[in-house]
Scaffold this motif. Sequence first.
Motif, PDB file in Angstrom:
ATOM      1  N   ARG A 154     -41.709   5.763   2.799  1.00 13.36           N
ATOM      2  CA  ARG A 154     -40.840   4.577   2.711  1.00 13.36           C
ATOM      3  C   ARG A 154     -41.353   3.643   1.609  1.00 13.36           C
ATOM      4  N   ASP A 155     -42.668   3.373   1.642  1.00  6.80           N
ATOM      5  CA  ASP A 155     -43.220   2.430   0.657  1.00  6.80           C
ATOM      6  C   ASP A 155     -43.059   2.970  -0.762  1.00  6.80           C
ATOM      7  N   TYR A 169     -42.195   1.375  11.987  1.00  6.79           N
ATOM      8  CA  TYR A 169     -43.295   1.152  11.051  1.00  6.79           C
ATOM      9  C   TYR A 169     -44.118  -0.086  11.411  1.00  6.79           C
ATOM     10  N   GLU A 211     -44.149   6.244   6.718  1.00  8.64           N
ATOM     11  CA  GLU A 211     -44.322   4.881   6.190  1.00  8.64           C
ATOM     12  C   GLU A 211     -44.776   4.937   4.724  1.00  8.64           C
TER      13      GLU A 211
END
Length: 404
Positions: free
Chosen positions: A300-301, A204, A297
């Motif tokens: 993930r966030d 990332y 990403e």
Amino acid sequence: MFLAQRRLCSLGSRTEFLKTIYSSKLLGFSTSAKMSLKFINAKRIEGLDRNVWIEFTKLAADPSVVNLGQGLPDISPPSYVKEELSKVALINSLNQYTRGFVIITIPFYDCYEPMVRMAGATPVFIPLRSKPVDGKKWSSSDWTLDPQELESKFNSKTKAIILNTPHNPIGKVYTKEELQVIADLCIKYDTLCISDEVYEWLVYTGNKHLKIATFPGMWERTVTIGSAGKTFSVTGWKLGWTIGPNHLIKHLQTVQQNTVYTCATPLQEALAQALWIDIKRMDDPECYFNSLPKELEVKRDRMVRLLESVGLKPIVPDGGYFIIADVSLLDADLSDMKNDEPYDYKFVKWMTKNKKLSAIPVSAFCNSESKPQFEKFVRFCFIKKDSTLDAAEEIIKAWSKPKS
Ligand SMILES: Cc1ncc(COP(=O)(O)O)c(C=O)c1O
């Protein structure tokens, strides 16, 4: 580059080469390593009598459970990867045995310890430790190896270090400096490096994946492992590759030849075609090596925000598709659970049954001494469709609401 059928090592290989262990764990062979056959009775091998995947995959099979446990994508693989497979299936010759010498065997994350023991070797472990992170986000980069402690694990019997970057389950992406420390020790102690880089493309923003094999003096002592499953979101293909010098790869070929023999020809051909498609467009944002980490990403966030919103402090991964968090702050009445298991095992079983959400206990990735360090952590997999993450979010948010 050689393609490989996975899990081969777990079948109990008998070569010197496969007497290896995993990620930041070092290994020294005892004299008994020469007599690996005496371990043929699997019951004697620690870690083979119980298995986290068998236990927790069965629990998560209940269709009412949202499965953030086992690391399998429920997003679609790229269409051209599936198309390549359907094209090769129509070519008669590609439905027969493939050539035996393009194929190798590899080691496998939490299976490494039992595999090493099956090979009659002695695993030596070194833990990643985190520095205190009061007041800021907890990142996988806060987890490091202590260079002195690492060196103290090497001796003249050390045959190999197994490195895993990006790391499962912490998500750490080793930096150039960290890899240099490992490379220097490998050279100083004339040690092999098995570099498990199956998540190599899943890195990332702000991080870069580096191959230790490219460091001076490391090519001739490194075997680098890749995975079709992780690269193209086709974990069911169980196909991968290793890259290394001929004097190391030839041993893997022998093991492969004498165990599974070959991998599935159509899968191998389709993978080669898919790799070729993306290797030709590496700078293109459409290239899956670029588009998948971008897509992940965001997920993930989202997981970070979700876990933080219920008061947890997740370790934000720099790579891979897992996120771990200390869940002991979440309200869970484990009093009915059997007491002979680590906290995280009890927690995940309780959560799967009562909240219909599954995950994987992180102590499954630890040797017995380090289980207490991680037993409050569980691992969530975020390579999931938005609808799966929506369902997980609903469960976690409802859970955190005060009881009325
Ligand atoms: C670190 C690591 N190495 C290897 C593997 C095995 O990859 P594959 O399923 O492609 O054999 C996994 C799978 O989860 C993994 O996490």
